[in-house]
Motif scaffolding. Structure first.
Motif, short mmCIF file in Angstrom:
data_model
loop_
_atom_site.label_atom_id
_atom_site.label_comp_id
_atom_site.label_asym_id
_atom_site.label_seq_id
_atom_site.Cartn_x
_atom_site.Cartn_y
_atom_site.Cartn_z
N ASN A 270 0.86 -1.20 0.00
CA ASN A 270 0.00 0.00 0.00
C ASN A 270 0.89 1.24 0.00
OD1 ASN A 270 0.83 -0.73 2.59
ND2 ASN A 270 -1.06 -0.14 3.60
N ALA A 271 2.14 1.08 0.46
CA ALA A 271 3.09 2.19 0.48
C ALA A 271 3.67 2.42 -0.90
CB ALA A 271 4.22 1.87 1.45
N GLY A 272 4.01 3.66 -1.18
CA GLY A 272 4.72 3.98 -2.41
C GLY A 272 5.78 5.00 -2.05
N VAL B 272 -8.23 4.21 8.57
CA VAL B 272 -6.81 4.01 8.89
C VAL B 272 -6.32 2.79 8.12
CG1 VAL B 272 -6.92 5.00 11.22
CG2 VAL B 272 -7.47 2.58 10.89
P1 IMP Z 1 -5.08 0.26 3.03
O1 IMP Z 1 -3.98 0.24 4.01
O2 IMP Z 1 -4.62 0.05 1.62
O3 IMP Z 1 -6.23 -0.65 3.37
O4 IMP Z 1 -5.72 1.72 3.04
C1 IMP Z 1 -6.31 2.26 4.21
C2 IMP Z 1 -6.20 3.78 4.21
O5 IMP Z 1 -4.83 4.15 4.31
C3 IMP Z 1 -6.71 4.44 2.92
O6 IMP Z 1 -7.23 5.71 3.25
C4 IMP Z 1 -5.45 4.62 2.09
O7 IMP Z 1 -5.56 5.66 1.16
C5 IMP Z 1 -4.45 4.94 3.18
N1 IMP Z 1 -3.09 4.55 2.83
C6 IMP Z 1 -2.56 3.31 2.82
N2 IMP Z 1 -1.27 3.34 2.46
C7 IMP Z 1 -0.98 4.63 2.26
C8 IMP Z 1 0.23 5.32 1.90
O8 IMP Z 1 1.30 4.75 1.72
N3 IMP Z 1 0.13 6.67 1.81
C9 IMP Z 1 -1.01 7.34 2.04
N4 IMP Z 1 -2.15 6.76 2.38
C10 IMP Z 1 -2.13 5.40 2.49
#
Ligand code: IMP
Length: 423
Positions: free
Chosen positions: A38-40, A238
């Motif tokens: 999920n991170a970039g 979150v």
């Molecule tokens: P998830 O972790 O992909 O399930 O996303 C849950 C929430 O965290 C969502 O609002 C995403 O947009 C946010 N999110 C997850 N990873 C990131 C990141 O690396 N940067 C910014 N927002 C993130």
């Protein structure tokens, strides 16, 4: 020797990748401790932009160990692609990428559950990156997960089948319409597993503690931001891991008394991607301008980020929860040309003025209270030393340091490695 941490203090996307890459020279080991693809993490140097999802941001340096800790969740399909991209750039990973045997694997069905869950929530969706993060951590805490170490044992395919079947039933129960070819997905997963089995799996908690005893310097790299922490963020909007300092202890097997410096990184304004409350959000020209000049599009999903003024109530919360010792301010250049810069210092909450983050910061409960500071017009992207920065920029830094009671150590004035200034 102890370990230092670098953590995002807002809703993620603060610029951790760039700063980890910048600080890597001072460390022997860079260790990611939570989150997944999920991170970039974006890094820019020699005219090329690199985006890392699972691999720590020290990977472009020679002779540095990059470790993926037990707290991270790994999607082998994305991980394989990431490694192949690095190999095309001749980055030799054989001796410098280590993976914890205790890290959990994201299955293709975890991604499908994420999608089904979001669809079933309708307007109340989290805005997940749909990388299967939440469902994977659910299987971890539910004691059903498949781990990297399982790949070295017999029977991991049986575990995969059992879990996949269980997930397919779960997806059915959501009663939403999603298309997928499970055989194709499992085949792609298995191929990727066979590929990553050539990498080095280790008992990372022993490795890291021995390294500390042997005088090695370690930097723990956080992902996402403190307001996305599963306990201390804006729940339920979150992510599913502890993005705060405590997550480094559980995500690496490092004791709290081994943590030395905690670098807290924040943008000179605020952004958020996905749903959830955002008290200082700007839905006007200034917000659009921040998004445009700051190139505020998600590195993982390409989604536009919501933008707004800096929120010190949030930063104070994050500083306390993480024990931040030094601050790093990113993207100061994006504010150039704004006549009056606003900073939220307090909230009006249910008729009272407060300076802490209450249980619920839904828009209907909160009204931000701002202080205004004069902006600067100069292009600061080519400035190399703090003394050459415009006086009003320095005033902004001083105002933040006085309000937050923590020193700002570095300011960043552009995406490149070279656009980084020690204060
Ligand atoms: P998830 O972790 O992909 O399930 O996303 C849950 C929430 O965290 C969502 O609002 C995403 O947009 C946010 N999110 C997850 N990873 C990131 C990141 O690396 N940067 C910014 N927002 C993130």
């Amino acid at each position: 020797m102890k370990i230092d941490l670098i953590l995002g203090l807002q809703w993620g996307d603060e610029g951790k990748g760039k700063i980890v890459d910048f600080l890597t020279n001072d460390y022997n080991i860079i260790a990611r401790f939570q989150g997944g693809p999920n991170a970039g993490h974006t890094l820019e140097f020699d005219g090329i932009k690199h985006v890392l999802h699972t691999i720590p941001s020290g990977i472009f340096h020679e002779n540095k160990i990059n470790l993926i800790g037990n707290g991270v969740v790994i999607d082998p399909v994305i991980f394989k692609e990431e490694i192949e991209k690095l190999k095309e750039l001749n980055v030799d990973l054989s001796n410098k990428l280590l993976i914890s045997r205790k890290a959990h694997l994201i299955l293709p069905t975890h991604r499908l559950i994420d999608k089904a869950s979001e669809l079933s929530k309708g307007k109340k969706k989290i805005g997940s990156t749909l990388k299967g993060i939440g469902p994977t951590y659910m299987d971890k805490t539910g004691r059903n997960g498949l781990r990297i170490g399982d790949l070295e044992l017999d029977g991991w395919e049986d575990k995969l089948n059992t879990l996949t079947n269980k997930h397919l039933n779960l997806i059915n129960n959501f009663n939403v319409d999603i298309d997928f070819d499970i055989n194709k997905l499992v085949e792609e997963f298995t191929n990727s597993i066979n590929f990553i089995k050539s990498l080095r799996f280790i008992d990372s908690e022993h490795y890291l503690n021995e390294s500390i005893n042997n005088g090695k310097k370690i930097l723990g790299e956080g992902a996402q931001g403190s307001l996305l922490d599963i306990d201390f963020g804006t729940y339920p909007y979150v992510t599913s891991s502890n993005t705060t300092a405590a997550g480094a202890c559980t995500g690496l097997g490092i004791a709290p008394n081994k943590i030395n410096n905690v670098f807290g990184i924040f943008k000179a304004y605020t952004t958020r991607v996905g749903s959830g409350p955002f008290p200082t959000e700007l839905k006007d020209e200034t917000g659009e301008r921040m998004a445009k000049i700051g190139n505020e599009f998600g590195a993982t999903t390409g989604r536009p980020r919501r933008c707004g003024w800096l929120d010190l109530v949030i930063l104070k919360h994050s500083i306390i929860v993480n024990g931040v010792t030094e601050l790093i301010m990113m993207k100061g250049d994006v504010l150039s040309g704004i006549d009056r810069i606003k900073v939220c210092t307090k909230y009006k909450y249910k008729g009272e003025t407060i300076d802490y983050l209450p249980y619920s910061i839904e828009d209907e409960n909160i009204e931000p209270i701002y202080e205004e500071i004069s902006g600067w017009d100069e292009d600061i992207t080519k400035i190399k030393s703090f003394t050459d920065l415009p006086q009003n920029f320095k005033n902004y830094i001083n105002f933040l340091e006085d309000s937050l009671n923590v020193k700002i150590k570095i300011v960043s004035v552009g995406p490149n490695r070279t656009q980084t200034i020690f204060v």
